[in-house]
Design an enzyme around this catalytic site. Structure first.
Site, short mmCIF file in Angstrom:
data_model
loop_
_atom_site.label_atom_id
_atom_site.label_comp_id
_atom_site.label_asym_id
_atom_site.label_seq_id
_atom_site.Cartn_x
_atom_site.Cartn_y
_atom_site.Cartn_z
CG ASP A 53 90.19 30.39 1.49
OD1 ASP A 53 91.09 30.12 0.69
OD2 ASP A 53 89.94 29.72 2.51
CG ASP A 74 94.09 29.61 -1.78
OD1 ASP A 74 95.01 29.86 -0.98
OD2 ASP A 74 93.11 28.92 -1.47
CD GLU A 75 93.66 32.25 3.14
OE1 GLU A 75 93.50 32.87 4.18
OE2 GLU A 75 94.37 31.22 3.05
#
Ligand SMILES: [Mg+2]
Length: 394
Positions: A15, A110-111
């Site tokens: 993350d 983003d993860e």
């Protein structure tokens, strides 16, 4: 899914830290060390997309109205999101993941979850695991699979910092539920491993809201039965939980024991690019809706541009105040990723809805019928020149 026993899996959750805000601070040195809010202007209806850690100190949070963020932190710098920039970093970190494993499930820009179990490792990942003495094959008495997972997560975090100038936090555990909890434990720039032997103790004090799949409704029902944390959950029988919660009860019972069998599911090829927004208050003014549509079209185009795709079918979606949802589509003769073309088509489609005649609570635009041909040409598998340094070299 025949994934084998729970102990044999190594799942990593990665993350990025305060992602949009971190990209803005990376690209504009004047923003570093300052509270940064990525979202609409402070006096707008917009909400906070992401804020920097400096802004979080003041109580600013994602999804909060920008006007509220401004009241909490008037000295914050408000920055409009640049989705094209985020999309480029997102693609880059996915390429980094793919050096280590062939099993990647992106959750957002983003993860992602990575399956770093032996069967999914790429040569680089296998070498790391071998080097740290954590066995990969069918050898007997494999000592500690988490050791290899830690080495891979560590190496991925190093690659991300070196190649993008941004930090990520990572969690390593035997399943998705635990890996995601782990990545959140030492943010920002942290790496946490939850060893199988620690799981029961770790979950005992975890508030039930943090268990995967427990939303507000389930949480309040659990609390009304006196179940407030993992220990409370683990104390109930499986039958009892099934009686209260049906199928969810089985999941809760398993999670209280640290069991989560969900596989990491690699992404299917994307079928469309779209963005939509729900308003804080219903909007009747056609001009306002058109303005919002223009910025949504720009975001969609930016995302497509960064991914090197174009598409032929434009779709506009509106939802009226009484929750009726309508979509209108049009297919162009040739694929496009141009913001002006997408916006122009969207306006014509919007005219075929109730927009301007009755209050709307949501509007969205998407492009489908994608043509991926350019994708590989535009995205060679090489680290791209770092823009945050290039700008300093003049
Ligand atoms: Mg993040």
């Amino acid at each position: 899914m025949g994934q084998g026993s729970e102990e044999s899996r190594v799942i990593i959750h990665i993350d990025m830290d305060a992602f949009f805000a971190a990209v803005e601070q990376r690209d504009d040195p004047a923003l570093r060390g300052r509270p940064v809010v990525v979202g609409g202007p402070p006096d707008s209806r917009g909400v906070v997309c992401t804020c920097s850690y400096e802004a979080r100190v003041f109580g600013v949070r994602s999804a909060m109205p920008c006007s509220q963020a401004w009241r909490l932190c008037p000295q914050a710098v408000f920055v409009r999101p640049r989705f094209a920039a985020y999309e480029i970093v997102s693609r880059h970190i996915r390429r980094i993941f793919s050096r280590y494993t062939d099993c990647i499930e992106p959750l957002s820009l983003d993860e992602a979850y990575l399956d770093a179990s032996p069967g999914h490792l790429m040569p680089v990942g296998r070498a790391l695991v071998a080097a740290c003495g954590s066995r990969t094959g069918a050898e007997t008495g494999a000592p500690d699979p988490m050791k290899g997972g830690r080495a891979i997560a560590h190496s991925i975090r190093q690659d991300i910092v070196r190649e993008t100038g941004l930090t990520a936090s990572a969690g390593v555990a035997a399943n998705k539920f635990l890996a995601k909890l782990a990545s959140d434990m030492d943010k920002p720039d942290g790496l946490t491993v939850i060893q199988p032997a620690m799981v029961r103790e770790f979950l005992a004090t975890l508030p039930i809201e943090r268990f995967w799949g427990v939303g507000k409704v389930t949480a309040s029902r659990l609390r009304s039965k006196g179940i407030c944390d993992g220990a409370g959950l683990a104390a109930r029988s499986r039958d009892e939980l099934v009686r209260f919660f049906g199928k969810t009860g089985i999941l809760l019972w398993e999670m209280a024991r640290g069991v989560d069998e969900r596989p990491v599911e690699p992404e299917r090829e994307r079928k469309s690019y779209g963005r939509e927004t729900t308003f804080q208050r219903d909007i009747e003014s056609l001009e306002e809706i058109q303005d919002i549509l223009e910025s949504l079209a720009g975001e969609v185009a930016a995302g497509m541009d960064a991914s090197g795709v174009a598409g032929t079918t434009i779709t506009v979606k509106v939802r009226t105040a009484d929750f009726a949802t309508v979509t209108r589509s049009h297919t162009l003769p040739r694929p496009t990723a141009d913001a002006r073309v997408i916006f122009h088509e969207s306006l014509a489609l919007l005219a075929r809805t109730r927009a301007g005649h009755e209050p709307l609570r949501l509007v969205g635009v998407s492009v489908s019928g994608l043509d991926h041909r350019e994708q590989d040409v535009l995205q060679p598998d090489l680290p791209f020149p770092p823009p945050w340094r290039a700008s300093g070299q003049g």
